[in-house]
Design a protein around this motif. Structure first.
Motif, PDB file in Angstrom:
ATOM      1  N   VAL B 153      -2.132  56.145  43.343  1.00  0.00           N
ATOM      2  CA  VAL B 153      -1.350  55.099  44.511  1.00  0.00           C
ATOM      3  C   VAL B 153      -1.935  53.641  44.411  1.00  0.00           C
ATOM      4  O   VAL B 153      -3.022  53.025  44.883  1.00  0.00           O
ATOM      5  N   LEU B 154      -1.017  51.768  43.906  1.00  0.00           N
ATOM      6  CA  LEU B 154      -1.802  50.979  43.989  1.00  0.00           C
ATOM      7  C   LEU B 154      -0.867  49.972  44.850  1.00  0.00           C
ATOM      8  O   LEU B 154       0.459  50.741  44.633  1.00  0.00           O
ATOM      9  N   ASP B 155      -1.494  49.534  45.466  1.00  0.00           N
ATOM     10  CA  ASP B 155      -0.760  48.661  46.491  1.00  0.00           C
ATOM     11  C   ASP B 155      -1.209  47.265  45.979  1.00  0.00           C
ATOM     12  O   ASP B 155      -1.676  47.043  46.337  1.00  0.00           O
ATOM     13  N   GLU B 156      -0.078  46.957  45.740  1.00  0.00           N
ATOM     14  CA  GLU B 156      -0.055  45.451  44.782  1.00  0.00           C
ATOM     15  C   GLU B 156      -1.077  44.976  44.534  1.00  0.00           C
ATOM     16  O   GLU B 156      -1.847  44.051  44.270  1.00  0.00           O
ATOM     17  N   PRO B 157      -1.144  45.933  43.000  1.00  0.00           N
ATOM     18  CA  PRO B 157      -2.956  45.192  42.228  1.00  0.00           C
ATOM     19  C   PRO B 157      -3.381  44.521  41.527  1.00  0.00           C
ATOM     20  O   PRO B 157      -4.432  44.353  41.204  1.00  0.00           O
ATOM     21  N   THR B 158      -1.797  44.098  40.841  1.00  0.00           N
ATOM     22  CA  THR B 158      -2.365  42.750  40.686  1.00  0.00           C
ATOM     23  C   THR B 158      -2.078  41.627  40.991  1.00  0.00           C
ATOM     24  O   THR B 158      -2.342  40.612  40.350  1.00  0.00           O
ATOM     25  N   ALA B 159      -1.531  41.533  42.386  1.00  0.00           N
ATOM     26  CA  ALA B 159      -1.599  40.089  43.003  1.00  0.00           C
ATOM     27  C   ALA B 159      -2.106  39.157  42.844  1.00  0.00           C
ATOM     28  O   ALA B 159      -2.358  37.938  43.297  1.00  0.00           O
ATOM     29  N   GLY B 160      -4.166  39.733  42.965  1.00  0.00           N
ATOM     30  CA  GLY B 160      -4.891  38.538  42.381  1.00  0.00           C
ATOM     31  C   GLY B 160      -5.385  37.954  41.178  1.00  0.00           C
ATOM     32  O   GLY B 160      -6.418  37.708  40.919  1.00  0.00           O
ATOM     33  N   LEU B 161      -4.888  39.352  40.099  1.00  0.00           N
ATOM     34  CA  LEU B 161      -5.571  39.135  38.761  1.00  0.00           C
ATOM     35  C   LEU B 161      -5.086  37.862  37.929  1.00  0.00           C
ATOM     36  O   LEU B 161      -3.482  37.751  38.466  1.00  0.00           O
ATOM     37  N   ASP B 162      -5.358  37.491  37.066  1.00  0.00           N
ATOM     38  CA  ASP B 162      -4.190  36.399  36.104  1.00  0.00           C
ATOM     39  C   ASP B 162      -3.822  36.843  35.136  1.00  0.00           C
ATOM     40  O   ASP B 162      -3.714  38.236  35.227  1.00  0.00           O
ATOM     41  N   PRO B 163      -3.100  36.326  34.112  1.00  0.00           N
ATOM     42  CA  PRO B 163      -1.995  36.968  33.545  1.00  0.00           C
ATOM     43  C   PRO B 163      -1.967  37.552  32.285  1.00  0.00           C
ATOM     44  O   PRO B 163      -1.803  39.440  32.032  1.00  0.00           O
ATOM     45  N   ILE B 164      -3.641  37.815  32.280  1.00  0.00           N
ATOM     46  CA  ILE B 164      -4.307  37.964  30.888  1.00  0.00           C
ATOM     47  C   ILE B 164      -4.849  39.138  31.357  1.00  0.00           C
ATOM     48  O   ILE B 164      -4.350  40.732  30.747  1.00  0.00           O
ATOM     49  N   MET B 165      -5.074  39.847  32.869  1.00  0.00           N
ATOM     50  CA  MET B 165      -5.760  40.765  32.914  1.00  0.00           C
ATOM     51  C   MET B 165      -4.436  41.878  33.497  1.00  0.00           C
ATOM     52  O   MET B 165      -5.120  42.443  33.505  1.00  0.00           O
ATOM     53  N   ALA B 166      -3.942  41.198  34.479  1.00  0.00           N
ATOM     54  CA  ALA B 166      -2.129  42.034  34.176  1.00  0.00           C
ATOM     55  C   ALA B 166      -2.029  42.459  33.144  1.00  0.00           C
ATOM     56  O   ALA B 166      -1.329  43.611  33.085  1.00  0.00           O
ATOM     57  N   ALA B 167      -1.945  42.132  32.639  1.00  0.00           N
ATOM     58  CA  ALA B 167      -1.253  42.423  31.140  1.00  0.00           C
ATOM     59  C   ALA B 167      -2.514  43.920  30.486  1.00  0.00           C
ATOM     60  O   ALA B 167      -1.711  44.917  30.240  1.00  0.00           O
ATOM     61  N   GLU B 168      -3.736  43.757  30.943  1.00  0.00           N
ATOM     62  CA  GLU B 168      -4.917  44.200  29.774  1.00  0.00           C
ATOM     63  C   GLU B 168      -3.846  45.695  31.600  1.00  0.00           C
ATOM     64  O   GLU B 168      -4.366  46.624  31.086  1.00  0.00           O
ATOM     65  N   PHE B 169      -4.083  45.459  32.880  1.00  0.00           N
ATOM     66  CA  PHE B 169      -3.464  46.453  33.945  1.00  0.00           C
ATOM     67  C   PHE B 169      -2.600  47.459  32.885  1.00  0.00           C
ATOM     68  O   PHE B 169      -2.498  48.274  33.226  1.00  0.00           O
ATOM     69  N   GLN B 170      -1.243  46.510  32.316  1.00  0.00           N
ATOM     70  CA  GLN B 170      -0.363  47.286  32.435  1.00  0.00           C
ATOM     71  C   GLN B 170      -0.702  48.401  31.344  1.00  0.00           C
ATOM     72  O   GLN B 170      -0.319  49.226  31.680  1.00  0.00           O
ATOM     73  N   GLU B 171      -1.794  47.826  30.321  1.00  0.00           N
ATOM     74  CA  GLU B 171      -2.039  48.142  29.090  1.00  0.00           C
ATOM     75  C   GLU B 171      -2.431  49.942  29.825  1.00  0.00           C
ATOM     76  O   GLU B 171      -2.545  50.887  29.475  1.00  0.00           O
ATOM     77  N   LEU B 185       3.851  52.360  42.164  1.00  0.00           N
ATOM     78  CA  LEU B 185       3.001  50.797  41.797  1.00  0.00           C
ATOM     79  C   LEU B 185       4.011  50.233  43.049  1.00  0.00           C
ATOM     80  O   LEU B 185       5.055  49.817  42.756  1.00  0.00           O
ATOM     81  N   SER B 186       3.400  49.584  43.824  1.00  0.00           N
ATOM     82  CA  SER B 186       4.239  48.328  44.743  1.00  0.00           C
ATOM     83  C   SER B 186       3.276  47.225  44.493  1.00  0.00           C
ATOM     84  O   SER B 186       2.540  46.774  43.953  1.00  0.00           O
ATOM     85  N   SER B 187       4.509  46.409  44.678  1.00  0.00           N
ATOM     86  CA  SER B 187       4.170  45.521  43.502  1.00  0.00           C
ATOM     87  C   SER B 187       5.342  43.952  44.088  1.00  0.00           C
ATOM     88  O   SER B 187       6.542  44.439  44.188  1.00  0.00           O
ATOM     89  N   HIS B 188       5.032  43.056  43.871  1.00  0.00           N
ATOM     90  CA  HIS B 188       5.760  41.863  44.086  1.00  0.00           C
ATOM     91  C   HIS B 188       6.179  41.402  42.394  1.00  0.00           C
ATOM     92  O   HIS B 188       7.460  40.405  42.600  1.00  0.00           O
ATOM     93  N   ILE B 189       5.614  41.578  41.841  1.00  0.00           N
ATOM     94  CA  ILE B 189       5.803  40.679  40.242  1.00  0.00           C
ATOM     95  C   ILE B 189       6.984  41.963  39.296  1.00  0.00           C
ATOM     96  O   ILE B 189       6.412  43.202  38.844  1.00  0.00           O
ATOM     97  N   LEU B 190       8.001  40.837  39.656  1.00  0.00           N
ATOM     98  CA  LEU B 190       8.923  42.533  39.128  1.00  0.00           C
ATOM     99  C   LEU B 190       8.994  42.244  37.806  1.00  0.00           C
ATOM    100  O   LEU B 190       9.620  43.240  36.834  1.00  0.00           O
ATOM    101  N   GLY B 191       8.727  41.938  36.727  1.00  0.00           N
ATOM    102  CA  GLY B 191       7.957  42.022  35.366  1.00  0.00           C
ATOM    103  C   GLY B 191       7.422  42.741  35.016  1.00  0.00           C
ATOM    104  O   GLY B 191       7.939  43.583  33.978  1.00  0.00           O
ATOM    105  N   GLU B 192       6.269  43.033  35.845  1.00  0.00           N
ATOM    106  CA  GLU B 192       5.773  44.194  35.579  1.00  0.00           C
ATOM    107  C   GLU B 192       6.339  45.677  36.374  1.00  0.00           C
ATOM    108  O   GLU B 192       5.957  45.937  35.092  1.00  0.00           O
ATOM    109  N   VAL B 193       7.366  45.521  36.815  1.00  0.00           N
ATOM    110  CA  VAL B 193       7.454  46.662  37.399  1.00  0.00           C
ATOM    111  C   VAL B 193       8.690  47.055  36.343  1.00  0.00           C
ATOM    112  O   VAL B 193       8.930  48.444  35.792  1.00  0.00           O
ATOM    113  N   GLU B 194       9.233  45.918  35.888  1.00  0.00           N
ATOM    114  CA  GLU B 194      10.265  46.620  34.599  1.00  0.00           C
ATOM    115  C   GLU B 194       9.506  46.662  33.781  1.00  0.00           C
ATOM    116  O   GLU B 194      10.391  47.318  32.940  1.00  0.00           O
TER     117      GLU B 194
END
Lengths: 530, 312
Positions: B153-171, B185-194
């Motif tokens: 259960v992840l509540d906006e887990p990448t809100a504070g991460l930089d794009p490189i870390m956010a990509a690592e997270f997706q991986e 996954l709750s998120s505001h980053i729609l690209g990530e959700v998509e």
């Protein structure tokens, strides 16, 4: 940037600081001045004639322990001197702790939280925050000093005594505030700043104590020594107060220079790295609670152990003094004790127990702090129930209370046994504080009950403690109606060793504590976790 | 298999304020489910009810087949959580917190712990009080992702991460799903959700307004077209087409669901010079549900059909 530009915006930040502390500042001022007034006024009633005053003077000059604790033993041939001597410790501790905590809260804590960043991005100079913190803290110290000057003339002190006393204490506070401001440039974290400030205060106090016991110039190495060098009421020389102000000014210059050398949010000393792996003891809620509380417990143990030793060594000389002063004897034996020494020990045991109850409320109150910060949710999102998590915190807090009761008791019992050579009495004294364990448990129980059902009301734990402290400390002097005492949990505990131990109240208190705890946990199971 | 998370008609009130108003949420085993909604719409409240931290006032909640309020402890053996606002113990180091949280769960996968620390570039020897928001989030992520659980259960887990870390997270999340885990996954980053999510639920004011497969949702929504016509007359009267603007002969319009061929035929009669068709992005879906209050009713009616499409 010119240094003068650095102070732009000080006025606005000062208003912000005063607004944030609009409850805290009056509470400190009223608290310190009030306690001071009552304890000074209470002294007046204890000494009926000059012979008793002289007896007090003899006792003090014989006992280096009280000199170490209070200050130079001067002017003890008058009630004025006794009042000063008896109140020094309280005011000095209060005003120095206030100065350290308030400056640290308004400077480093703000910077650490990131709020300063928001403020500093506006038209506000680099030193404005520090200046506002210093002015707010200094004003609070001045308010306390003025309060003392206003109120103390109604005690045995004269108007001039009160003025010099108030000024000395206010300037000591300002000095400590300026010192803390320097520390806030050196260390990165607010907790380190206040810890270092309090440690420096302790060093100052010890240096002063050594100087006063040896009666030599060592006292001049400590600003607390300067404040007491006014030597009211005997010599009455206000000029050492100027030393404090000059010292504060010098510290301010240093603080400004240090601040200009460092980056925002950085210190002059970097924070050290810690362990990458958790020790084996840190593997569950109990280990976590222990890790959170152990630092505080260690400091409290040291302080209370020392206090116990002082009380223990005082015992013998006290016996002589009480023999000479029936009023003091009556005060100590308010509940009608056996021997005077027992009555004296019973009174000090109560004071120690009240202090340790303060630790208990503080340590148990962490359950709310942890929940509000969102850390309880982090623990309880794992396979740890909220009741288990809370009980772990409470168990460690309770263990801490037990340790402190033992440490303080053993400190005074062992030192008494050593000084007097009476082992059986020493043993009795050692375990006397344990009598209050059930009473403290009831106080913590009240806190848990509030926490379980209405966490916003958790502070009633402190309210109950304040009530107990007033009854226990001043109950004999205030002459309150009888029914008020019935509400005091501590009043129901046997005043061991002056009174015989009786099981009934202790068992009853334990049962009440258990009920309160259980009721609180039931509430906790039913409510939302923040 | 039953749904991993099944929530229906969930109601939560704080005093007089209704935070959740008959909310529905269904997460199937093995999927990454996107949970979207603007600030204050009730995402975190829902998640905290799923964890048994808050008590539901009404409705049915089941997570991994258990009632989270009654059975929180045993449920939590099988799930890991990263809160939106991570608050850590200021005097512990990041490494200590990771170990502590893992041990409370019963153990830690050493290799996974080391690997995640490496991949997220987290220094475990720093005290938590000196971590930035992103680093505190990494601590919580490493603790959660190195746990052997069925549900994350992840509540906006990448809100504070930089794009490189956010990509690592997706991986890392993709690897988790390969392992058979389910992710909310709750998120505001729609690209990530998509890019991560199979299905999404969009909530507004404590109510689910859109839920289903991303593909179906797109199909069920209006499609944007921009077209240049030789004879652009009578477009306003054309059924199924809503003209948004016309600039230098270039017409931007929306085509209603299911009327694409009808509209295309009508456009072809007017001589198409150029044509571009865009299926709605998640961002458009999202904004359409929030931008204009008037459009809400309209869109909600359509949602019912979108919801009907989803596998039960």
């Amino acid at each position: 940037m010119r240094t003068s530009d650095g102070f732009v915006g000080t006025g606005a930040l000062l208003r912000l600081a005063l607004r944030r502390d609009r409850v805290r500042i009056p509470a400190w001022v009223l608290g310190v001045v009030g306690v001071l007034y009552f304890s000074a006024a209470a002294q007046a009633g204890l000494y009926q004639d000059q012979a008793q005053v002289d007896a007090y003077g003899r006792l003090v000059t014989q006992s280096s322990a009280t000199v170490a604790l209070a200050g130079p033993a001067t002017g003890l041939d008058s009630l004025r001197g006794i009042v000063m001597y008896e109140t020094y410790l309280t005011v000095i501790c209060a005003i120095c702790i206030l100065a350290v905590l308030m400056v640290s809260r308004h400077t480093r804590a703000e910077e650490e939280s990131g709020r300063t960043e928001l403020v500093r991005a506006t038209e506000v100079g680099r030193h404005a925050g520090a200046a506002a913190a210093l002015i707010a803290t200094g004003s609070t110290c001045l308010l306390i000093g003025s309060g003392m000057a206003l109120v103390l003339p109604w005690t045995p002190l004269t108007v001039r005594d009160s003025l010099v006393y108030g000024a000395a204490m206010a300037c000591l506070g300002i000095f400590m505030a300026a010192l803390t401001l320097c520390l806030a440039q050196v260390f990165v974290h607010a907790r380190t700043v206040s810890g270092a400030g309090l440690a420096v205060f302790l060093v100052f106090y010890v240096v002063r104590a050594v100087g006063d016991v040896r009666d030599d110039a060592t006292v001049w190495f400590s600003p607390i020594g300067w404040a007491q060098a006014t030597r009211i009421p005997t010599e009455d020389r206000p000029w050492p107060v100027l030393l404090l102000l000059l010292g504060a000014a010098a510290l301010l210059v240093i603080a400004v220079r240090l601040a200009e050398r460092r980056d925002f949010a950085a210190g002059l000393l970097p924070s050290r790295p810690g362990p990458a792996r958790a020790a084996r003891s840190l593997s569950g809620p109990v280990g976590l609670a222990w890790r959170q509380q152990r630092g505080g417990l260690l400091a409290w143990s040291a302080a209370l152990g020392l206090l116990g030793v002082l009380i223990g060594t005082l015992g013998t000389s006290m016996q002589d003094m009480v023999r000479d002063n029936p009023a003091l004897a009556a005060y100590l034996a308010a509940t009608g004790g056996a021997s005077m020494i027992d009555a004296y020990q019973a009174t000090f045991t109560l004071v120690i127990a009240l202090t340790i109850a303060g630790y208990g409320i503080w340590a148990a109150g962490r359950v709310l702090t942890e929940e509000t910060a969102g850390r309880t949710a982090l623990v309880c999102a794992g396979p740890v129930g909220r009741v288990r998590s809370t009980l772990s915190d409470l168990a460690v807090a309770g263990g801490g209370v037990l340790v402190l009761l033992l440490v303080a008791g053993l400190g005074s019992g062992l030192s008494y046994a050593t000084v007097v050579g009476d082992t059986s009495q020493g043993l009795q004294i050692s375990f006397a504080p344990l009598v209050y364990l059930p009473a403290i448990a009831v106080l913590v129980g009240v806190l848990v009950l509030a926490y379980g059902w209405a966490p916003r009301w958790t502070w009633v734990g402190w309210l109950v403690l304040a009530f107990e402290a007033v009854i226990g400390w001043l109950g004999g002097v205030l002459d309150l109606p009888e029914w008020v005492y019935r509400f005091s949990v501590f009043d129901h505990a046997p005043r061991y060793p002056a009174e015989a131990l009786s099981a009934t109240p202790l068992v009853a208190m334990t049962a009440v504590a258990a009920l309160l705890l259980a009721a609180g946990l039931v509430g906790l199971r039913r409510r939302d976790l923040r | 298999m039953d749904a991993v998370i099944a929530v229906s008609n969930l109601v939560k009130r704080f005093g007089r304020f209704t935070a959740l108003d008959r909310l529905d949420l269904r997460v199937e085993a093995g999927e990454v489910h996107g949970f979207l909604g603007p600030n204050g719409s009730g995402k975190s409240t829902t998640i905290r009810i799923l964890l048994g931290l808050l008590r539901a006032d009404a409705g049915d909640v089941s997570v991994l087949g258990r009632d989270p309020w009654r059975d929180a402890v045993r449920l939590h053996e099988h799930l890991a959580y990263v809160p939106g606002e991570v608050s850590l113990w200021p005097n512990l180091t990041g490494g200590e917190v990771i170990d502590l949280l893992a041990r409370m769960r019963g153990g830690i996968d050493e290799a996974r712990r080391a690997e995640l620390l490496e991949r997220f570039g987290l220094d475990p020897t720093k005290q938590c009080r000196s971590y930035s928001k992103g680093n505190r989030q990494k601590v919580a992520l490493v603790a959660a992702l190195s746990a052997d659980v069925e549900l994350l259960v992840l509540d906006e887990p990448t809100a504070g991460l930089d794009p490189i870390m956010a990509a690592e997270f997706q991986e890392v999340v993709r690897e988790e799903v390969v392992q058979g885990r389910t992710v909310l996954l709750s998120s505001h980053i729609l690209g990530e959700v998509e890019s991560l999510c199979d299905r999404v639920s969009i909530i507004r004011d404590g109510r689910t307004v859109l839920a289903g497969r991303l593909r179906d949702l797109r199909g069920a929504s209006r499609t944007a077209v921009s077209v240049r016509l030789a004879r652009p007359d009578g477009l306003a009267e054309l059924a199924g087409l809503r003209v948004l603007e016309e600039v230098d002969g270039e017409v931007r319009a929306e085509v209603e669901t299911g009327r694409m061929s009808e509209v295309m035929a009508a456009l072809a009669e007017r001589g198409i010079e150029s044509l571009a068709v865009h299926p709605p992005t998640l961002e458009e879906l999202f904004l359409r549900n929030y931008d204009d209050p008037a459009g809400t009713r309209h869109e909600t009616g359509r949602l019912a059909s979108a919801r009907g499409d989803q596998p039960a």
